[in-house]
Design a protein around this motif. Structure first.
Motif, PDB file in Angstrom:
ATOM      1  N   MET A  92       0.750  -1.268   0.072  1.00 30.12           N
ATOM      2  CA  MET A  92       0.118   0.034  -0.085  1.00 30.12           C
ATOM      3  C   MET A  92       0.935   1.305   0.073  1.00 30.12           C
ATOM      4  O   MET A  92       0.750   2.334  -0.429  1.00 30.12           O
ATOM      5  N   CYS A  93       1.700   1.299   0.634  1.00 30.59           N
ATOM      6  CA  CYS A  93       2.837   2.442   0.885  1.00 30.59           C
ATOM      7  C   CYS A  93       3.392   2.707  -0.518  1.00 30.59           C
ATOM      8  O   CYS A  93       3.602   4.013  -1.099  1.00 30.59           O
ATOM      9  N   THR A  94       3.749   1.649  -1.208  1.00 31.67           N
ATOM     10  CA  THR A  94       4.178   1.875  -2.611  1.00 31.67           C
ATOM     11  C   THR A  94       3.443   2.524  -3.503  1.00 31.67           C
ATOM     12  O   THR A  94       3.389   3.583  -4.242  1.00 31.67           O
ATOM     13  N   ARG A  95       2.076   2.015  -3.431  1.00 30.57           N
ATOM     14  CA  ARG A  95       0.968   2.906  -4.391  1.00 30.57           C
ATOM     15  C   ARG A  95       0.673   4.202  -3.928  1.00 30.57           C
ATOM     16  O   ARG A  95       0.573   5.198  -4.642  1.00 30.57           O
ATOM     17  N   LEU A  96       0.541   4.519  -2.615  1.00 33.16           N
ATOM     18  CA  LEU A  96       0.208   5.745  -1.984  1.00 33.16           C
ATOM     19  C   LEU A  96       1.608   6.609  -2.594  1.00 33.16           C
ATOM     20  O   LEU A  96       1.265   7.604  -3.154  1.00 33.16           O
ATOM     21  N   GLY A  97       2.771   6.311  -2.415  1.00 35.54           N
ATOM     22  CA  GLY A  97       3.921   6.780  -2.826  1.00 35.54           C
ATOM     23  C   GLY A  97       3.870   7.205  -4.224  1.00 35.54           C
ATOM     24  O   GLY A  97       4.292   8.466  -4.897  1.00 35.54           O
ATOM     25  N   ASP A  98       3.643   6.105  -5.149  1.00 37.65           N
ATOM     26  CA  ASP A  98       3.428   6.498  -6.751  1.00 37.65           C
ATOM     27  C   ASP A  98       2.220   7.290  -6.975  1.00 37.65           C
ATOM     28  O   ASP A  98       2.404   8.389  -7.894  1.00 37.65           O
ATOM     29  N   ALA A  99       1.180   7.295  -6.343  1.00 33.13           N
ATOM     30  CA  ALA A  99       0.069   8.362  -6.402  1.00 33.13           C
ATOM     31  C   ALA A  99       0.463   9.925  -6.227  1.00 33.13           C
ATOM     32  O   ALA A  99       0.223  10.909  -6.829  1.00 33.13           O
ATOM     33  N   LEU A 100       1.347   9.930  -5.014  1.00 29.75           N
ATOM     34  CA  LEU A 100       1.915  11.255  -4.789  1.00 29.75           C
ATOM     35  C   LEU A 100       2.870  11.834  -5.659  1.00 29.75           C
ATOM     36  O   LEU A 100       2.684  12.941  -6.037  1.00 29.75           O
ATOM     37  N   ASP A 101       3.349  10.823  -6.285  1.00 36.47           N
ATOM     38  CA  ASP A 101       4.445  11.338  -7.181  1.00 36.47           C
ATOM     39  C   ASP A 101       3.799  11.869  -8.406  1.00 36.47           C
ATOM     40  O   ASP A 101       4.310  12.921  -8.989  1.00 36.47           O
ATOM     41  N   VAL A 102       2.747  11.064  -8.946  1.00 36.27           N
ATOM     42  CA  VAL A 102       1.901  11.566 -10.036  1.00 36.27           C
ATOM     43  C   VAL A 102       1.211  12.819 -10.028  1.00 36.27           C
ATOM     44  O   VAL A 102       1.328  13.795 -10.819  1.00 36.27           O
ATOM     45  N   LEU A 103       0.911  12.959  -8.620  1.00 29.13           N
ATOM     46  CA  LEU A 103      -0.051  14.303  -8.181  1.00 29.13           C
ATOM     47  C   LEU A 103       1.043  15.572  -8.339  1.00 29.13           C
ATOM     48  O   LEU A 103       0.766  16.500  -8.503  1.00 29.13           O
ATOM     49  N   HIS A 104       2.235  15.085  -7.837  1.00 26.74           N
ATOM     50  CA  HIS A 104       3.405  15.964  -7.708  1.00 26.74           C
ATOM     51  C   HIS A 104       3.929  16.520  -9.254  1.00 26.74           C
ATOM     52  O   HIS A 104       4.175  17.915  -9.215  1.00 26.74           O
ATOM     53  N   GLN A 105       3.836  15.407  -9.911  1.00 31.93           N
ATOM     54  CA  GLN A 105       4.442  15.939 -11.468  1.00 31.93           C
ATOM     55  C   GLN A 105       2.935  16.666 -11.904  1.00 31.93           C
ATOM     56  O   GLN A 105       3.382  17.804 -12.727  1.00 31.93           O
ATOM     57  N   ARG A 106       1.740  16.371 -11.767  1.00 30.49           N
ATOM     58  CA  ARG A 106       0.889  17.204 -12.316  1.00 30.49           C
ATOM     59  C   ARG A 106       0.744  18.543 -11.597  1.00 30.49           C
ATOM     60  O   ARG A 106       0.334  19.468 -12.585  1.00 30.49           O
ATOM     61  N   ALA A 107       0.883  18.767 -10.481  1.00 31.79           N
ATOM     62  CA  ALA A 107       0.708  20.003  -9.697  1.00 31.79           C
ATOM     63  C   ALA A 107       2.091  20.894 -10.463  1.00 31.79           C
ATOM     64  O   ALA A 107       1.654  22.034 -10.710  1.00 31.79           O
ATOM     65  N   GLY A 108       3.126  20.359 -10.663  1.00 36.81           N
ATOM     66  CA  GLY A 108       4.078  21.033 -11.428  1.00 36.81           C
ATOM     67  C   GLY A 108       3.915  21.737 -12.617  1.00 36.81           C
ATOM     68  O   GLY A 108       4.284  22.498 -13.190  1.00 36.81           O
ATOM     69  N   GLN A 109       3.047  20.838 -13.455  1.00 30.90           N
ATOM     70  CA  GLN A 109       2.723  21.381 -14.699  1.00 30.90           C
ATOM     71  C   GLN A 109       1.703  22.487 -14.772  1.00 30.90           C
ATOM     72  O   GLN A 109       1.411  22.964 -15.755  1.00 30.90           O
ATOM     73  N   LEU A 110       0.941  22.495 -13.855  1.00 33.42           N
ATOM     74  CA  LEU A 110      -0.126  23.470 -13.639  1.00 33.42           C
ATOM     75  C   LEU A 110       0.585  25.187 -13.613  1.00 33.42           C
ATOM     76  O   LEU A 110       1.473  25.336 -12.961  1.00 33.42           O
ATOM     77  N   LEU A 111      -0.118  25.906 -14.164  1.00 35.06           N
ATOM     78  CA  LEU A 111       0.271  27.330 -14.039  1.00 35.06           C
ATOM     79  C   LEU A 111      -0.764  28.095 -13.111  1.00 35.06           C
ATOM     80  O   LEU A 111      -2.244  28.085 -13.516  1.00 35.06           O
ATOM     81  N   PRO A 112      -0.459  28.695 -12.031  1.00 35.11           N
ATOM     82  CA  PRO A 112      -1.464  29.580 -11.083  1.00 35.11           C
ATOM     83  C   PRO A 112      -1.862  30.705 -12.282  1.00 35.11           C
ATOM     84  O   PRO A 112      -1.276  31.362 -13.056  1.00 35.11           O
TER      85      PRO A 112
END
Length: 131
Positions: free
Chosen positions: A1-21
């Motif tokens: 479960m921790c691996t899936r959570l870490g992967d999900a957080l990595d994906v979310l972090h990548q998407r957030a980095g692509q957003l422009l405020p």
């Protein structure tokens, strides 16, 4: 479960980095924002706005924000620094003490609603004599 959570957080972090405020105007309550005087005035010099009076700290009427101002009005700066000193030394600590001593208030869901006019209680001390 921790691996899936870490992967999900990595994906979310990548998407957030692509957003422009979104580009938004600065808040009129921003202390660093300088204002233009009302009428035909010097637009190179900006004034600090007194939130209480709506005028500049130098007591000049203000037209609106002037983010392009290069200089700051000296009287505004002096009065603003004095007001900021008082705010930080006296007002903020007093408000923090009040907030710290504020008791937890347990409210009922309907406690803030006015009672129905036909449901008056007899002899209710908050409303005076009963009818």
């Amino acid at each position: 479960m921790c691996t899936r959570l870490g992967d999900a957080l990595d994906v979310l972090h990548q998407r957030a980095g692509q957003l422009l405020p979104p580009t938004i105007e600065r808040c009129h309550g921003d202390d660093t924002l300088l204002w233009a005087p009302l009428g035909r005035g010097n637009l190179v010099t900006g004034h600090r706005r007194n939130a209480v009076t709506g005028k500049g700290f130098c007591d000049r009427p203000l037209a609106g924000p002037n983010p392009e101002a290069l200089n700051e009005c000296a009287p505004c700066r002096i009065h603003w620094e004095d007001a900021e000193l008082v705010r930080q030394m006296f007002t903020l600590p007093q408000m923090q003490d009040i907030a710290r001593n504020w008791g937890q208030q347990d409210l009922d869901v309907f406690a803030d609603r006015a009672p129905h006019p036909h449901l008056r209680l007899r002899g209710d001390p908050l409303r005076g004599r009963g009818r």
